[in-house]
Structure formats: C-alpha cells, structure tokens
Design an enzyme around this catalytic site. Structure first.
Site, PDB file in Angstrom:
ATOM      1  N   GLU A 173      -7.818  -9.965   0.041  1.00 55.23           N
ATOM      2  CA  GLU A 173      -7.901 -11.368   0.451  1.00 55.23           C
ATOM      3  C   GLU A 173      -6.583 -11.733   1.107  1.00 55.23           C
ATOM      4  OE1 GLU A 173      -8.290 -12.165  -3.436  1.00 55.23           O
ATOM      5  OE2 GLU A 173     -10.460 -11.845  -3.461  1.00 55.23           O
ATOM      6  N   VAL A 194       6.628  -6.533   2.509  1.00 57.93           N
ATOM      7  CA  VAL A 194       7.733  -5.781   3.113  1.00 57.93           C
ATOM      8  C   VAL A 194       8.945  -6.710   3.152  1.00 57.93           C
ATOM      9  CG1 VAL A 194       8.538  -4.657   5.235  1.00 57.93           C
ATOM     10  CG2 VAL A 194       6.159  -4.346   4.464  1.00 57.93           C
ATOM     11  N   ASN A 207      -2.035 -16.746   7.475  1.00 56.10           N
ATOM     12  CA  ASN A 207      -1.074 -15.633   7.454  1.00 56.10           C
ATOM     13  C   ASN A 207      -1.355 -14.686   8.630  1.00 56.10           C
ATOM     14  OD1 ASN A 207       0.710 -13.592   6.877  1.00 56.10           O
ATOM     15  ND2 ASN A 207       0.190 -13.465   4.701  1.00 56.10           N
ATOM     16  N   TYR A 214      -3.673  -6.012   9.467  1.00 54.32           N
ATOM     17  CA  TYR A 214      -4.932  -5.430   8.965  1.00 54.32           C
ATOM     18  C   TYR A 214      -5.868  -5.088  10.121  1.00 54.32           C
ATOM     19  CZ  TYR A 214      -3.151  -7.491   4.633  1.00 54.32           C
ATOM     20  OH  TYR A 214      -2.361  -7.841   3.572  1.00 54.32           O
TER      21      TYR A 214
HETATM   22  C1  LIG Z   1       2.391  -8.586   6.709  1.00 51.84           C
HETATM   23  C2  LIG Z   1       3.517  -7.592   6.449  1.00 51.84           C
HETATM   24  C3  LIG Z   1       3.196  -6.784   5.170  1.00 51.84           C
HETATM   25  C4  LIG Z   1       3.644  -6.637   7.659  1.00 51.84           C
HETATM   26  O1  LIG Z   1       4.598  -5.633   7.343  1.00 51.84           O
HETATM   27  P1  LIG Z   1       5.366  -4.822   8.500  1.00 51.84           P
HETATM   28  O2  LIG Z   1       6.057  -3.672   7.867  1.00 51.84           O
HETATM   29  O3  LIG Z   1       6.193  -5.745   9.307  1.00 51.84           O
HETATM   30  O4  LIG Z   1       4.130  -4.300   9.372  1.00 51.84           O
HETATM   31  P2  LIG Z   1       4.146  -3.127  10.467  1.00 51.84           P
HETATM   32  O5  LIG Z   1       5.530  -2.917  11.005  1.00 51.84           O
HETATM   33  O6  LIG Z   1       3.465  -1.932   9.891  1.00 51.84           O
HETATM   34  O7  LIG Z   1       3.242  -3.809  11.601  1.00 51.84           O
HETATM   35  C5  LIG Z   1       2.143  -3.142  12.198  1.00 51.84           C
HETATM   36  C6  LIG Z   1       1.464  -4.098  13.155  1.00 51.84           C
HETATM   37  O8  LIG Z   1       1.003  -5.277  12.483  1.00 51.84           O
HETATM   38  C7  LIG Z   1       1.104  -6.394  13.378  1.00 51.84           C
HETATM   39  N1  LIG Z   1       2.123  -7.334  12.895  1.00 51.84           N
HETATM   40  C8  LIG Z   1       2.957  -7.170  11.856  1.00 51.84           C
HETATM   41  N2  LIG Z   1       3.752  -8.260  11.707  1.00 51.84           N
HETATM   42  C9  LIG Z   1       3.394  -9.119  12.701  1.00 51.84           C
HETATM   43  C10 LIG Z   1       3.874 -10.407  13.085  1.00 51.84           C
HETATM   44  N3  LIG Z   1       4.882 -11.034  12.430  1.00 51.84           N
HETATM   45  N4  LIG Z   1       3.276 -11.000  14.136  1.00 51.84           N
HETATM   46  C11 LIG Z   1       2.277 -10.401  14.835  1.00 51.84           C
HETATM   47  N5  LIG Z   1       1.798  -9.151  14.513  1.00 51.84           N
HETATM   48  C12 LIG Z   1       2.358  -8.532  13.465  1.00 51.84           C
HETATM   49  C13 LIG Z   1       1.538  -5.823  14.726  1.00 51.84           C
HETATM   50  O9  LIG Z   1       0.362  -5.429  15.421  1.00 51.84           O
HETATM   51  C14 LIG Z   1       2.333  -4.600  14.270  1.00 51.84           C
HETATM   52  O10 LIG Z   1       2.446  -3.612  15.262  1.00 51.84           O
HETATM   53  P3  LIG Z   1       3.679  -3.677  16.320  1.00 51.84           P
HETATM   54  O11 LIG Z   1       4.936  -3.907  15.520  1.00 51.84           O
HETATM   55  O12 LIG Z   1       3.629  -2.342  16.988  1.00 51.84           O
HETATM   56  O13 LIG Z   1       3.375  -4.849  17.221  1.00 51.84           O
HETATM   57  C15 LIG Z   1       4.892  -8.339   6.293  1.00 51.84           C
HETATM   58  O14 LIG Z   1       5.038  -9.237   7.372  1.00 51.84           O
HETATM   59  C16 LIG Z   1       5.032  -9.072   5.003  1.00 51.84           C
HETATM   60  O15 LIG Z   1       5.493  -8.518   3.990  1.00 51.84           O
HETATM   61  N6  LIG Z   1       4.674 -10.381   4.968  1.00 51.84           N
HETATM   62  C17 LIG Z   1       4.862 -11.202   3.774  1.00 51.84           C
HETATM   63  C18 LIG Z   1       3.934 -10.791   2.651  1.00 51.84           C
HETATM   64  C19 LIG Z   1       2.470 -10.880   3.069  1.00 51.84           C
HETATM   65  O16 LIG Z   1       2.064 -11.705   3.867  1.00 51.84           O
HETATM   66  N7  LIG Z   1       1.674  -9.991   2.471  1.00 51.84           N
HETATM   67  C20 LIG Z   1       0.249  -9.942   2.731  1.00 51.84           C
HETATM   68  C21 LIG Z   1      -0.477 -10.810   1.785  1.00 51.84           C
HETATM   69  S1  LIG Z   1      -2.247 -10.679   2.014  1.00 51.84           S
END
Ligand SMILES: CC(C)(COP(=O)(O)OP(=O)(O)OC[C@H]1O[C@@H](n2cnc3c(N)ncnc32)[C@H](O)[C@@H]1OP(=O)(O)O)[C@@H](O)C(=O)NCCC(=O)NCCS
Length: 148
Positions: free
Chosen positions: A106, A78, A111, A118
């Site tokens: 994985e 994202v 992270n 997840y």
């Molecule tokens: C991981 C990632 C995909 C999450 O995307 P996102 O759109 O922010 O996720 P969401 O808004 O759907 O989050 C849902 C829940 O996940 C958890 N969450 C998401 N980001 C979080 C953070 N930085 N810290 C703690 N919890 C987190 C929370 O429980 C959140 O719910 P809340 O916002 O009501 O507290 C995003 O941070 C990202 O792109 N990271 C870099 C790429 C990556 O790591 N990809 C995965 C590789 S395996």
C-alpha cells in the site's frame, strides 16, 4: 568501479537484516516521514533486508510471506542522503527474488516518488483504499507484482 569523473562509486549491497541492524533501520525511518514509524521491536519477527553502500546503511525493507502464495511489503525506506542511486530498486528486487506468489503493498496516493519507483519496476495498481491513512484524509493505492 571508477566513474568518469575519477571518483570511486561503491555498489549497493542488499543482505538479510538482523537484530544488530535495527538501530540503523529506525534511524533511517526517522528521516523518512512518508513511511510508517514503527517501534524498533515491531521489526522483529518479519524478514528484513538492509541495503549498504560501503559501510553505510542506505535503506531497508521489511516484508512478510502472508500466505503460501501471497506476500506483502511492510515498510521500505531509503536514507535521504542515498536516494536516486538504485537503493530502493535493489531492495524491492531482492524481495521479489525471495517472496512467493503475488506481492502486495500500500502506498499513499500523494507519494509520487514511491509510486514512480514501483511503476518503473513493473508493479501494477491492484486496488484503492479511500481515506486509508491520516485519520481518513489520505487515500492508499494498492499495488502488486508477481515474484520471479
Ligand atoms: C521511494 C524511495 C524508497 C525510492 O528510493 P530510491 O533509492 O531513491 O529509488 P531508486 O534510486 O531505486 O529509484 C528508481 C526509480 O524510481 C523513480 N523515482 C525514485 N524517486 C523518485 C522521485 N523522487 N521522483 C520521481 N521518480 C522517482 C525513478 O524512476 C527512479 O529511476 P531514475 O533515478 O533512473 O529516474 C525513497 O524515495 C524513500 O525512501 N522515500 C521515503 C519512504 C517512502 O516513501 N517509502 C515508501 C512507502 S510506500
């Protein structure tokens, strides 16, 4: 939908991606060092979902049906500008709707944001791969979820 402070909130829309979306996918990927950095061509041939907020690309997920009863998340990210708005959740839920059987992924052990996402969506730990990333220095956690 109008929020309580009067601004307009635009919903996250997830749709299948195509070649036309790959430039945007790679741009998002470049802003996400935690995710695998694939050359654009490598996205061809796998199912792709893109998430949009209004006209802006907010995120993407690449996945595959690796066997009739088994699927795999290949890459999900994202844009940092659009995090914590449900984009990652919408993308993963869209895969769970489309895939068949057990879905695996994985994730690097450090992270924490991804692992939190997840877990919140009901994925469970299914394995551990010591030294899987970064030339043996970073462990991977294997997680899985059953499709709907
Ligand atoms: C991981 C990632 C995909 C999450 O995307 P996102 O759109 O922010 O996720 P969401 O808004 O759907 O989050 C849902 C829940 O996940 C958890 N969450 C998401 N980001 C979080 C953070 N930085 N810290 C703690 N919890 C987190 C929370 O429980 C959140 O719910 P809340 O916002 O009501 O507290 C995003 O941070 C990202 O792109 N990271 C870099 C790429 C990556 O790591 N990809 C995965 C590789 S395996």
């Amino acid at each position: 939908m109008a929020s309580t402070n009067g601004s307009i909130e635009t919903a996250v829309v997830v749709r299948p991606g195509s070649d036309r979306d790959l430039g945007a996918v790679v741009r998002i990927q470049q802003h996400c060092p935690e995710t695998a950095q694939w050359p654009l061509e490598d996205y061809r041939g796998y199912p792709l979902l893109v998430a949009l907020i209004g006209a802006k690309y907010a995120g993407f997920c690449s996945w595959r049906q690796s066997a009739p009863d088994e699927a795999e998340i290949l890459n999900v990210a994202v844009d940092p500008l659009w995090r914590r708005r449900g984009v990652g959740s919408a993308l993963l839920n869209a895969v769970v709707e489309r895939a068949h059987g057990d879905i695996f992924l994985e994730v690097a052990e450090p992270n924490a944001p991804a692992i939190a996402l997840y877990r919140k969506l009901g994925w469970v730990e299914a394995g551990f791969r010591p030294g899987y990333y970064n030339h043996g220095t970073v462990n991977a956690v294997v997680m899985k979820k059953r499709s709907w």
